[in-house]
Each structure stands twice: as structure tokens, then as C-alpha cells.
Design an enzyme around this catalytic site. Structure first.
Site, PDB file in Angstrom:
ATOM      1  N   HIS A  93      12.641  -2.093   3.078  1.00 34.80           N
ATOM      2  CA  HIS A  93      11.980  -0.835   3.446  1.00 34.80           C
ATOM      3  C   HIS A  93      12.857   0.329   3.036  1.00 34.80           C
ATOM      4  O   HIS A  93      14.068   0.318   3.302  1.00 34.80           O
ATOM      5  CB  HIS A  93      11.721  -0.771   4.960  1.00 34.80           C
ATOM      6  CG  HIS A  93      10.808  -1.856   5.401  1.00 34.80           C
ATOM      7  ND1 HIS A  93       9.466  -1.824   5.139  1.00 34.80           N
ATOM      8  CD2 HIS A  93      11.052  -3.032   6.011  1.00 34.80           C
ATOM      9  CE1 HIS A  93       8.913  -2.931   5.586  1.00 34.80           C
ATOM     10  NE2 HIS A  93       9.853  -3.690   6.120  1.00 34.80           N
ATOM     11  N   ARG A 139       4.987  10.810  -2.652  1.00 39.95           N
ATOM     12  CA  ARG A 139       4.511  10.591  -1.287  1.00 39.95           C
ATOM     13  C   ARG A 139       5.636  10.899  -0.295  1.00 39.95           C
ATOM     14  O   ARG A 139       6.693  10.274  -0.339  1.00 39.95           O
ATOM     15  CB  ARG A 139       4.113   9.118  -1.143  1.00 39.95           C
ATOM     16  CG  ARG A 139       3.838   8.688   0.276  1.00 39.95           C
ATOM     17  CD  ARG A 139       3.854   7.172   0.373  1.00 39.95           C
ATOM     18  NE  ARG A 139       3.564   6.743   1.711  1.00 39.95           N
ATOM     19  CZ  ARG A 139       3.850   5.535   2.196  1.00 39.95           C
ATOM     20  NH1 ARG A 139       4.420   4.638   1.425  1.00 39.95           N
ATOM     21  NH2 ARG A 139       3.557   5.225   3.432  1.00 39.95           N
ATOM     22  N   ALA A 192       2.768  -0.613   5.068  1.00 32.81           N
ATOM     23  CA  ALA A 192       2.265  -0.706   6.444  1.00 32.81           C
ATOM     24  C   ALA A 192       1.756  -2.106   6.797  1.00 32.81           C
ATOM     25  O   ALA A 192       1.624  -2.437   7.982  1.00 32.81           O
ATOM     26  CB  ALA A 192       1.165   0.329   6.653  1.00 32.81           C
ATOM     27  N   PRO A 222       0.791  -1.225   0.000  1.00 32.48           N
ATOM     28  CA  PRO A 222       0.000   0.000   0.000  1.00 32.48           C
ATOM     29  C   PRO A 222       0.827   1.281   0.000  1.00 32.48           C
ATOM     30  O   PRO A 222       1.835   1.381   0.715  1.00 32.48           O
ATOM     31  CB  PRO A 222      -0.810  -0.104   1.298  1.00 32.48           C
ATOM     32  CG  PRO A 222      -0.909  -1.568   1.548  1.00 32.48           C
ATOM     33  CD  PRO A 222       0.359  -2.171   1.023  1.00 32.48           C
ATOM     34  N   ASN A 223       0.371   2.224  -0.804  1.00 33.28           N
ATOM     35  CA  ASN A 223       0.905   3.590  -0.885  1.00 33.28           C
ATOM     36  C   ASN A 223       2.248   3.704  -1.604  1.00 33.28           C
ATOM     37  O   ASN A 223       2.750   4.819  -1.802  1.00 33.28           O
ATOM     38  CB  ASN A 223       1.013   4.231   0.513  1.00 33.28           C
ATOM     39  CG  ASN A 223      -0.331   4.290   1.204  1.00 33.28           C
ATOM     40  OD1 ASN A 223      -1.284   4.836   0.646  1.00 33.28           O
ATOM     41  ND2 ASN A 223      -0.442   3.714   2.386  1.00 33.28           N
ATOM     42  N   ARG A 276      11.769   5.189  13.448  1.00 32.24           N
ATOM     43  CA  ARG A 276      10.554   5.989  13.270  1.00 32.24           C
ATOM     44  C   ARG A 276       9.569   5.705  14.414  1.00 32.24           C
ATOM     45  O   ARG A 276      10.000   5.391  15.515  1.00 32.24           O
ATOM     46  CB  ARG A 276       9.951   5.686  11.885  1.00 32.24           C
ATOM     47  CG  ARG A 276      10.929   6.025  10.740  1.00 32.24           C
ATOM     48  CD  ARG A 276      10.312   5.728   9.388  1.00 32.24           C
ATOM     49  NE  ARG A 276       9.130   6.554   9.148  1.00 32.24           N
ATOM     50  CZ  ARG A 276       8.263   6.340   8.161  1.00 32.24           C
ATOM     51  NH1 ARG A 276       8.457   5.327   7.317  1.00 32.24           N
ATOM     52  NH2 ARG A 276       7.227   7.124   8.007  1.00 32.24           N
ATOM     53  N   GLU A 313      12.796  -8.859   2.448  1.00 37.50           N
ATOM     54  CA  GLU A 313      11.942  -7.716   2.815  1.00 37.50           C
ATOM     55  C   GLU A 313      12.763  -6.424   2.722  1.00 37.50           C
ATOM     56  O   GLU A 313      13.877  -6.366   3.241  1.00 37.50           O
ATOM     57  CB  GLU A 313      11.447  -7.917   4.246  1.00 37.50           C
ATOM     58  CG  GLU A 313      10.555  -6.811   4.766  1.00 37.50           C
ATOM     59  CD  GLU A 313      10.108  -7.083   6.201  1.00 37.50           C
ATOM     60  OE1 GLU A 313       9.968  -8.259   6.591  1.00 37.50           O
ATOM     61  OE2 GLU A 313       9.917  -6.105   6.940  1.00 37.50           O
ATOM     62  N   ASN A 366       8.301  -5.153  -0.426  1.00 38.92           N
ATOM     63  CA  ASN A 366       8.137  -4.054   0.517  1.00 38.92           C
ATOM     64  C   ASN A 366       6.644  -4.022   0.838  1.00 38.92           C
ATOM     65  O   ASN A 366       5.848  -3.514   0.043  1.00 38.92           O
ATOM     66  CB  ASN A 366       8.582  -2.727  -0.092  1.00 38.92           C
ATOM     67  CG  ASN A 366       8.446  -1.588   0.910  1.00 38.92           C
ATOM     68  OD1 ASN A 366       7.780  -1.724   1.932  1.00 38.92           O
ATOM     69  ND2 ASN A 366       9.073  -0.463   0.611  1.00 38.92           N
ATOM     70  N   TYR A 385      10.610   9.107   1.756  1.00 39.14           N
ATOM     71  CA  TYR A 385      10.709   8.014   0.787  1.00 39.14           C
ATOM     72  C   TYR A 385      11.462   8.384  -0.495  1.00 39.14           C
ATOM     73  O   TYR A 385      11.610   7.554  -1.383  1.00 39.14           O
ATOM     74  CB  TYR A 385       9.308   7.497   0.453  1.00 39.14           C
ATOM     75  CG  TYR A 385       8.584   6.966   1.676  1.00 39.14           C
ATOM     76  CD1 TYR A 385       9.066   5.855   2.356  1.00 39.14           C
ATOM     77  CD2 TYR A 385       7.435   7.594   2.173  1.00 39.14           C
ATOM     78  CE1 TYR A 385       8.425   5.371   3.495  1.00 39.14           C
ATOM     79  CE2 TYR A 385       6.787   7.123   3.300  1.00 39.14           C
ATOM     80  CZ  TYR A 385       7.288   6.013   3.961  1.00 39.14           C
ATOM     81  OH  TYR A 385       6.657   5.541   5.084  1.00 39.14           O
TER      82      TYR A 385
HETATM   83  C1  DQA Z   1       7.822   1.389   4.374  1.00 45.31           C
HETATM   84  C2  DQA Z   1       7.750   1.583   5.893  1.00 45.31           C
HETATM   85  C3  DQA Z   1       6.344   1.331   6.389  1.00 45.31           C
HETATM   86  O1  DQA Z   1       6.285   1.522   7.798  1.00 45.31           O
HETATM   87  C4  DQA Z   1       5.378   2.292   5.743  1.00 45.31           C
HETATM   88  O2  DQA Z   1       4.059   2.019   6.157  1.00 45.31           O
HETATM   89  C5  DQA Z   1       5.477   2.272   4.261  1.00 45.31           C
HETATM   90  C6  DQA Z   1       6.794   2.233   3.646  1.00 45.31           C
HETATM   91  C7  DQA Z   1       9.202   1.777   3.813  1.00 45.31           C
HETATM   92  O3  DQA Z   1       9.482   1.413   2.685  1.00 45.31           O
HETATM   93  O4  DQA Z   1       9.970   2.477   4.485  1.00 45.31           O
HETATM   94  O5  DQA Z   1       4.477   2.371   3.548  1.00 45.31           O
HETATM   95  O6  DQA Z   1       7.598   0.027   4.081  1.00 45.31           O
END
Ligand code: DQA
Length: 146
Positions: free
Chosen positions: A99, A18, A76, A10-11, A106, A97, A73, A23
Site C-alpha cells: 500500500h 489521484r 479498496a 481499483p483507482n 487513515r 501486499e 496493491n 498517493y
Molecule cells: C491503497 C489504500 C486503500 O485503502 C485505498 O483504497 C487505495 C490505495 C494504498 O495504496 O494506499 O486505493 O491501497
């Protein structure tokens, strides 16, 4: 030719726009272009969804494809999706994984990943380099037969 898959949760489709201070400013299409240049001997396929079920459906398709590894990735969903964790656990290929941000530096809820125990490893906080480093590891892992 290795078949490697990159899955974003997501996102992450809005990468570059964003919260760029967290990011980064590079769009996902540019990240993929660069990765395809960096890994000419790999077939790279990417998938992004804002929906947990769609991500799980996609991971399930990898079982029937000649997939060699996955970089994920989960956004959330990292922190709370047992359903996505089960889908990762069901894969028999290596999953890494990634990020973009350092999830340990954070908000406290981000410091826990329910996915990480199912992955061979995690890269956190190295921005878009994390994807390249994860792919590099998958290539050397498959090449060495581990
Ligand atoms: C993320 C970290 C997550 O906590 C966050 O919700 C994201 C991006 C990262 O790539 O740093 O959407 O996965």
C-alpha cells in the site's frame, strides 16, 4: 531471469493525479520504468484493473505461467474482497501486499486487510518505494530457495 508480476487494483491507474497528497505525484508508467531499470535481471509485468473479476482472471493466468512472485496493491478491495483473497490463496508462489499510504493511519475501515493473511508480508505507507522493496524481497526469497 525471474518472472515477477505487479497487480494494481481499483483507482491505481490514476496514480500521480489521484489525491497526490496521499498517493504521490509520480505516474505509474514512471514507476514501472524505474523498476525495470532497478531490476534488469527480472522480467516485470504489470496489470491494473478497476474490476474485481478482471484482477481475479489475471491472477488465475499466473498459475499456468512461470511466475516467481507477485506484488499486489488491491486498492479498496483490500478491505472487503473475499473473492480476491481466495484468488491470492490459490496461488502457490509468494505474494506481497503493498500500500502506498499507511492504511493503519487513515480511516478505520482501511486498517483491516482481508488479503494480508494470504500474503507472505505487507508493506504499507512507504509510497512507491513499497513496490521496489517488495520486488527486492521476492528476488532474495527466490534466490535463497525459500
Ligand atoms: C491503497 C489504500 C486503500 O485503502 C485505498 O483504497 C487505495 C490505495 C494504498 O495504496 O494506499 O486505493 O491501497
Amino acid at each position: 531471469m525471474l518472472n515477477l508480476y505487479i497487480v494494481n487494483g481499483p483507482n491505481l491507474g490514476r496514480l500521480g493525479r489521484r489525491q497526490p497528497e496521499i498517493y504521490g505525484t509520480v505516474a505509474w508508467s514512471e514507476v514501472m520504468d524505474n523498476l525495470r531499470t532497478d531490476f534488469p535481471n527480472c522480467h516485470l509485468e504489470d496489470f491494473q484493473s478497476n474490476h474485481e473479476g478482471a484482477l481475479i482472471d489475471y491472477l488465475e493466468t499466473l498459475v499456468d505461467r512461470e511466475a516467481d512472485g507477485v506484488v499486489i496493491n488491491p486498492g479498496a478491495l483490500t478491505h472487503q474482497s473475499y473473492a480476491l483473497r481466495d484468488a491470492v490463496a490459490a496461488l502457490t508462489i509468494p505474494v506481497i501486499e503493498v500500500h502506498l499510504s499507511n492504511i493503519y493511519a487513515r480511516e478505520s475501515f482501511r486498517a483491516h486487510s482481508v488479503i494480508a493473511p494470504m500474503a507472505v508480508g505487507q508493506i504499507s505507507g512507504l509510497g512507491i518505494d513499497g513496490y521496489r522493496l517488495a520486488l527486492l524481497h521476492l528476488v532474495s526469497r527466490v534466490d535463497s530457495g525459500s
